[in-house]
Scaffold this active site. Structure first.
Site, PDB file in Angstrom:
ATOM      1  N   ARG A   1       7.152  -5.151   2.749  1.00 50.55           N
ATOM      2  CA  ARG A   1       7.039  -3.804   2.170  1.00 50.55           C
ATOM      3  C   ARG A   1       8.222  -2.900   2.532  1.00 50.55           C
ATOM      4  NH1 ARG A   1       4.521  -6.807   0.057  1.00 50.55           N
ATOM      5  NH2 ARG A   1       2.287  -6.882  -0.389  1.00 50.55           N
TER       6      ARG A   1
ATOM      7  N   SER B   1      -3.430  -0.992  -2.397  1.00 43.65           N
ATOM      8  CA  SER B   1      -3.744  -1.104  -0.964  1.00 43.65           C
ATOM      9  C   SER B   1      -3.295   0.159  -0.252  1.00 43.65           C
ATOM     10  CB  SER B   1      -3.022  -2.315  -0.358  1.00 43.65           C
ATOM     11  OG  SER B   1      -3.471  -3.500  -0.964  1.00 43.65           O
TER      12      SER B   1
ATOM     13  N   GLU C   1       0.368   2.914   3.331  1.00 46.34           N
ATOM     14  CA  GLU C   1       1.350   2.192   2.495  1.00 46.34           C
ATOM     15  C   GLU C   1       1.981   3.081   1.422  1.00 46.34           C
ATOM     16  OE1 GLU C   1       1.172  -1.486  -0.548  1.00 46.34           O
ATOM     17  OE2 GLU C   1       0.787  -2.013   1.540  1.00 46.34           O
TER      18      GLU C   1
END
Length: 301
Positions: free
Chosen positions: A176, A226, A296
């Site tokens: 990520r 998410s 996130e």
């Protein structure tokens, strides 16, 4: 706001659409958030370069938005200009095994184009609801695949507003994260290298991937995907579920009963609701398991 007339004239010259005082709720998948001072739809790398030079030289606050699928917008909005990398900047070119996408192209569209040209390597990314530029920015991935597996190079605008090229080996791609994350570098196109495959088999794999998503994820409610990054040694959704937090809510925001890694908007959630619920979940998970969860999505501020 003294810059609005100048900015409007610049957009007219560049052929870019501009919407003053634009509500951002329709531009993010979470479906909440206040307005920005102006939203400008990018139509070319050259336009983006010129606009960024103008905004930076005049110290005008700005933000970059693609599909808005991994973004949280505050209730008070964004006190600056949003550059939208979307449908006006979304071409996809295929040359042999190479697929080159402008930053605003939807990742799903790139996957479909690859399949139609019998190119394999993107199947597991099908269904990720973002742009190709956004996917590279955060090295998006799913089901064991990630952008790092297929990207070979990208075009971007550097801190000086100039258009540059970068190869994958220099992108610092990890979970990520990329060299673009949190930087002033703005992705304008992404080039990916795939392999020849069977079109029907690729389509079947994409269908299977989409079925997994719809079976397990709350796709019928607005969310940012998410909500927490995967902590080393475990999974955020597992930790949240183990702590009995499914169904926990705050205002219009709720931890999904279907997938505990998602916080969804019941239809009337505010940014404050979501962030308050995130903090409560993080506190309980840390207290009960010792794991520290990290948000996130990017907060536009």
């Amino acid at each position: 706001m003294s810059y609005m007339n100048e900015l409007t004239s610049l957009c007219e010259r560049l052929g870019c659409r501009i919407i003053p005082e634009c509500s951002l709720r329709e531009y993010i998948t979470f479906r909440f958030g206040g307005p920005c001072r102006a939203l400008v739809s990018i139509n070319s790398a050259e336009s983006a370069s010129e606009l960024l030079k103008y905004l930076r030289s005049n110290n005008i606050k700005y933000g970059i938005l693609g599909r808005g699928s991994n973004v949280i917008v505050p209730d008070e909005g964004f006190d600056g200009v949003i550059l939208l990398f979307g449908g006006d900047f979304a071409s996809i070119e295929i040359n042999g095994n190479t697929i080159k996408c402008q930053a605003g192209a939807l990742l799903a569209s790139a996957c479909v184009n690859a399949q139609q040209n019998s190119l394999t390597g993107m199947e597991n990314l099908f269904g990720i609801p973002g742009t190709v530029g956004g996917a590279l920015y955060m090295n998006a991935g799913a089901y064991g695949s990630e952008m790092a597996d297929i990207v070979v190079s990208a075009e971007y605008i550097d801190e000086n507003g100039d258009i540059q090229e970068i190869s994958a080996k220099d992108m610092e791609l990890s979970y990520r994260h990329s060299i673009f994350s949190g930087s002033e570098k703005v992705i304008t196109s992404v080039t990916m290298e795939l392999s020849k495959g069977d079109s029907a088999e690729i389509r079947s794999a994409m269908n299977e991937c989409m079925k997994k998503r719809s079976d397990k994820q709350p796709l019928d409610h607005p969310s940012a995907g998410s909500i927490f990054k995967r902590p080393q040694g475990s999974y955020a959704s597992l930790l949240v579920e183990q702590c009995g937090l499914k169904g926990m809510s705050c205002g219009g925001a709720i931890v999904s009963e279907k997938h505990s890694g998602f916080i969804v908007n019941k239809g009337y959630a505010t940014c404050s609701d979501v962030l308050e619920l995130c903090e409560k979940v993080k506190e309980i998970v840390q207290e009960k398991t010792g794991y520290v969860l990290e948000l996130e999505p990017v907060i536009l501020k």
